[in-house]
Structures are given as structure tokens and as C-alpha cells.
Scaffold this motif. Structure first.
Motif, PDB file in Angstrom:
ATOM      1  N   MET A   1       0.830  -1.204   0.000  1.00 53.62           N
ATOM      2  CA  MET A   1       0.000   0.000   0.000  1.00 53.62           C
ATOM      3  C   MET A   1       0.865   1.255   0.000  1.00 53.62           C
ATOM      4  O   MET A   1       1.839   1.342   0.715  1.00 53.62           O
ATOM      5  N   LYS A   2       0.475   2.222  -0.840  1.00 49.97           N
ATOM      6  CA  LYS A   2       1.159   3.499  -0.851  1.00 49.97           C
ATOM      7  C   LYS A   2       0.268   4.566  -0.204  1.00 49.97           C
ATOM      8  O   LYS A   2      -0.955   4.425  -0.189  1.00 49.97           O
ATOM      9  N   SER A   3       0.899   5.616   0.308  1.00 52.83           N
ATOM     10  CA  SER A   3       0.113   6.745   0.791  1.00 52.83           C
ATOM     11  C   SER A   3       0.808   8.036   0.378  1.00 52.83           C
ATOM     12  O   SER A   3       2.024   8.066   0.152  1.00 52.83           O
ATOM     13  N   TYR A   4       0.019   9.087   0.264  1.00 52.32           N
ATOM     14  CA  TYR A   4       0.543  10.376  -0.169  1.00 52.32           C
ATOM     15  C   TYR A   4      -0.225  11.459   0.565  1.00 52.32           C
ATOM     16  O   TYR A   4      -1.422  11.349   0.766  1.00 52.32           O
ATOM     17  N   ARG A   5       0.481  12.499   0.969  1.00 50.99           N
ATOM     18  CA  ARG A   5      -0.108  13.584   1.756  1.00 50.99           C
ATOM     19  C   ARG A   5       0.285  14.921   1.157  1.00 50.99           C
ATOM     20  O   ARG A   5       1.454  15.142   0.814  1.00 50.99           O
ATOM     21  N   LYS A   6      -0.694  15.799   1.043  1.00 52.65           N
ATOM     22  CA  LYS A   6      -0.400  17.133   0.518  1.00 52.65           C
ATOM     23  C   LYS A   6      -1.309  18.148   1.192  1.00 52.65           C
ATOM     24  O   LYS A   6      -2.469  17.860   1.481  1.00 52.65           O
ATOM     25  N   GLU A   7      -0.772  19.334   1.448  1.00 47.44           N
ATOM     26  CA  GLU A   7      -1.588  20.416   1.985  1.00 47.44           C
ATOM     27  C   GLU A   7      -1.819  21.468   0.912  1.00 47.44           C
ATOM     28  O   GLU A   7      -0.883  21.876   0.228  1.00 47.44           O
ATOM     29  N   LEU A   8      -3.085  21.906   0.789  1.00 45.29           N
ATOM     30  CA  LEU A   8      -3.420  23.039  -0.073  1.00 45.29           C
ATOM     31  C   LEU A   8      -3.631  24.258   0.823  1.00 45.29           C
ATOM     32  O   LEU A   8      -4.104  24.122   1.954  1.00 45.29           O
ATOM     33  N   HIS A   9      -3.295  25.432   0.326  1.00 46.20           N
ATOM     34  CA  HIS A   9      -3.393  26.647   1.143  1.00 46.20           C
ATOM     35  C   HIS A   9      -4.352  27.651   0.522  1.00 46.20           C
ATOM     36  O   HIS A   9      -4.368  27.823  -0.698  1.00 46.20           O
ATOM     37  N   PHE A  10      -5.142  28.293   1.395  1.00 40.85           N
ATOM     38  CA  PHE A  10      -6.130  29.259   0.939  1.00 40.85           C
ATOM     39  C   PHE A  10      -6.143  30.477   1.852  1.00 40.85           C
ATOM     40  O   PHE A  10      -5.988  30.345   3.061  1.00 40.85           O
ATOM     41  N   MET A  11      -6.363  31.647   1.249  1.00 40.70           N
ATOM     42  CA  MET A  11      -6.614  32.859   2.015  1.00 40.70           C
ATOM     43  C   MET A  11      -7.766  33.562   1.317  1.00 40.70           C
ATOM     44  O   MET A  11      -7.589  34.227   0.292  1.00 40.70           O
ATOM     45  N   ILE A  12      -8.969  33.363   1.847  1.00 38.81           N
ATOM     46  CA  ILE A  12     -10.165  33.955   1.248  1.00 38.81           C
ATOM     47  C   ILE A  12     -10.287  35.381   1.793  1.00 38.81           C
ATOM     48  O   ILE A  12     -10.302  35.571   3.010  1.00 38.81           O
ATOM     49  N   PRO A  13     -10.379  36.389   0.922  1.00 36.40           N
ATOM     50  CA  PRO A  13     -10.340  37.781   1.386  1.00 36.40           C
ATOM     51  C   PRO A  13     -11.627  38.253   2.067  1.00 36.40           C
ATOM     52  O   PRO A  13     -11.649  39.328   2.657  1.00 36.40           O
ATOM     53  N   SER A  14     -12.701  37.456   1.988  1.00 36.49           N
ATOM     54  CA  SER A  14     -13.954  37.825   2.642  1.00 36.49           C
ATOM     55  C   SER A  14     -14.279  36.778   3.715  1.00 36.49           C
ATOM     56  O   SER A  14     -13.584  35.780   3.848  1.00 36.49           O
TER      57      SER A  14
END
Lengths: 138, 138, 138
Positions: A1-14
Motif C-alpha cells: 500500500m502506498k500513501s501520499y499527503r499534501k496540503e493546499l493553502h487558501f486565504m479567502i479575502p472575505s
């Protein structure tokens, strides 16, 4: 089994806002090299949602109006959580929309119907937020 | 790790309706040969839900009445999504009921409590719809 | 691929109540020996929820008030499910809060943001209930 991890980043101005993150999740699946498995997508915060629905601006407007009816932002003092904060409604709105999406990975891609798209829904913005993408499979 | 994928097909003759799909999911698990893992069950559409609750007709009636109160079908023009469509309420009702169910697979079967059953909930019927069953494990 | 299964037991002395189960889920992950994967946490009952949010007593009070507004317990005879039972509202409240949580396991621990905590939410207590923790990974 393989696993993969990633973070996405957001800055919503409202305070509130919806972002289509389907292509970012797709990219994470390609990077993982996983062909068959599951992908979990969730905010690492408790005043935001990841949900799957239609990429249609009228519907997104309807969500805003509808959530505001079910869990109004104001008056702030209707919520006991709003002692030092003003975001109790954000916790409730996120509860309606759900925290996470779990999607099948098949032949190295999201196993989606024609209209399914993944969104990040911010309910307490104007700050940096992260979304976790975790893929397991083979 | 093994994985298995199956589509279930439904054509609900009315706008809304509930179908118990527990045995169909069970059959997919048997076909997969997977003994320990997770099964994901989700509609491949955005106006339907897969949910887990009681197989009791009174409760299913209560769901219909309650969802109609929280997200009424009519008047259609209360929703901006309803320009060319009339199904905005279906998107909202599916949001309340949730998109998907993730269930543990243990000893080759659904790892369920006494009363847990899996249902397909259609909110915009009279057309062919698909439900995806994806199983991963060993 | 490895898998691990554990049941947690609860007896809430009132009709409704919230219990933080984060440490119990963490312990199950350590016992499993799994370092990378997914953990599914769900009640084995249909009148309870597992959800992820803030461990803040004001917010938990707000949930109680808000759910009682969206799906009132009384009058009991407003629900067709309440023939021999009085818990139709519990099924509806659990629907709002959701059934299950799926969380990433990374480096042998819950892959959580700063404020994420896992809770059991009982809507029909005064009896023994079980929560299933199923972990798969490697």
C-alpha cells in the motif's frame, strides 16, 4: 500500500467564499502515483467545509442565502460561543455542509460522475487556511 | 492491497424516493473477495444522497416532511439556480442528508450495528442514476 | 496492508450529551501499529453522531439549542416514526451532525489541525452504545 499527503493553502479575502479545488486534488493524485484507492479531502480547520456539488454560481448564491437562514451570522450574541469570538455561525454552517469528502480513485483519477466537483467552503476567512489531501491505495 | 469497483443503477419513477441498497452493497463486498478494509458508497450525481439510518417507513416519511421544511421545492423562483432547472431544492436536500457513506468491512461483511442500513435517497428522479461502490482492503 | 478494529463503549445518563473521544481514537491508532492510512470512526447506532469540531462548552450549548430548533424533540406526535418510540428527533439531529468521521493517519497519529477534536454526540441516551474505530494502512 502506498500513501501520499499534501496540503493546499487558501486565504479567502472575505468572511465566506467558495473555491473549486477539483484540479488541485487531481494533481495530488497524479503526484501520488496511486492508481486505485481512496482520497480524503478535509479542511484542517473547524469553520470550513470540503463538499462535492455543482460548479454553478446560482447554486453557490443559493447556498449562501440558505445557510444564512439555517444558521444566521447575526446577532452575534445569540450564540454562547461568541464570547471572545464572532464565528459561532461558521461552526454551524460547516456542520450543515459537512467536513470532508472521500472519493474513489480509479485508474489514477477521481472516479466522478459528470457534474461532481470538489469545493472548499470558507465560513470564517481573511486568514490562512489549510486543506489536507490524503491518498491511500496502490 | 486489493480494490473493487461496481456501479449500481436506479431509475426512481417519482421526484423523490428512498431505496434500501444494503444487500447490493453486501453483494459487492462478497464479489470483491475483500475481508478487511473500507467500502465507500456514493451517488455519482449531485441531487442524490447515500445515507445510513433505520429501515422504517414512518421515519422515511418524516425525512420527506422535514427536508421539505428545511429546503422547500417550491416556489421554484426562490432559488437562483432555477433558471433553466427546477432542482435547486434537490441540491440542498442532498447536502443535509450527506453525499456518501464510508463503512468498515470486517470478516468479509459490512461491520454494522443492529439497525444500520444503507439507503439511496433520490431528490430529482425520473431519470437513470448511478451509485458507485468502491472497496479497498485485503 | 494492515487493519485494526476496536469498539468504544458509552452510556450517557441523559437523553443528549457530547463526549470528546479524541484520545481514545489516538490510543486505538497506537495499538494498531499503523503509521500511514485512514481511520473511520462511527457510532454503530442510528441516533448518534461522530463529528469533528471545537472542544468549547459554549459551542456545544449552541449545538443543543440549534439542533432543537431545526429538529425539535417535542411534540412527539409531529413525527410518524414516534408510534412506539419517541426518538424521531434523534434520527434527524444525527442526520444534521453526520454519522461518521474519516481522518488521515500520518506518522502514527491523527493528522489534525490545531483545533480539530473528535466527539461522540448522543441523541437518545440512557442506554449502552458502541462506537466503531476501524483503521487501515501500513
Amino acid at each position: 500500500m502506498k500513501s501520499y499527503r499534501k496540503e493546499l493553502h487558501f486565504m479567502i479575502p472575505s468572511r465566506r467564499g467558495i473555491v473549486n479545488i477539483t484540479e488541485q486534488v487531481r494533481r495530488a493524485i497524479r503526484e501520488s502515483g496511486i492508481r486505485e484507492g481512496l482520497v480524503l479531502v478535509n479542511p484542517m480547520h473547524i469553520t470550513a467545509s470540503v463538499f462535492i456539488n455543482d460548479d454553478e454560481s446560482g447554486l453557490h448564491h443559493d447556498y449562501e442565502v440558505w445557510l444564512e437562514r439555517l444558521a444566521p451570522e447575526k446577532p452575534y450574541d445569540q450564540y454562547r460561543h461568541n464570547g471572545y469570538e464572532d464565528n459561532a455561525d461558521a461552526h454551524l454552517k460547516r456542520t450543515i455542509m459537512g467536513r470532508e469528502a472521500v472519493v474513489a480513485v480509479t485508474e489514477g483519477d477521481l472516479d466522478f460522475g459528470t457534474w461532481e466537483q470538489i469545493f472548499y467552503f470558507e465560513f470564517d476567512g481573511k486568514r490562512d487556511k489549510r486543506v489536507l489531501v490524503k491518498i491511500i491505495g496502490e
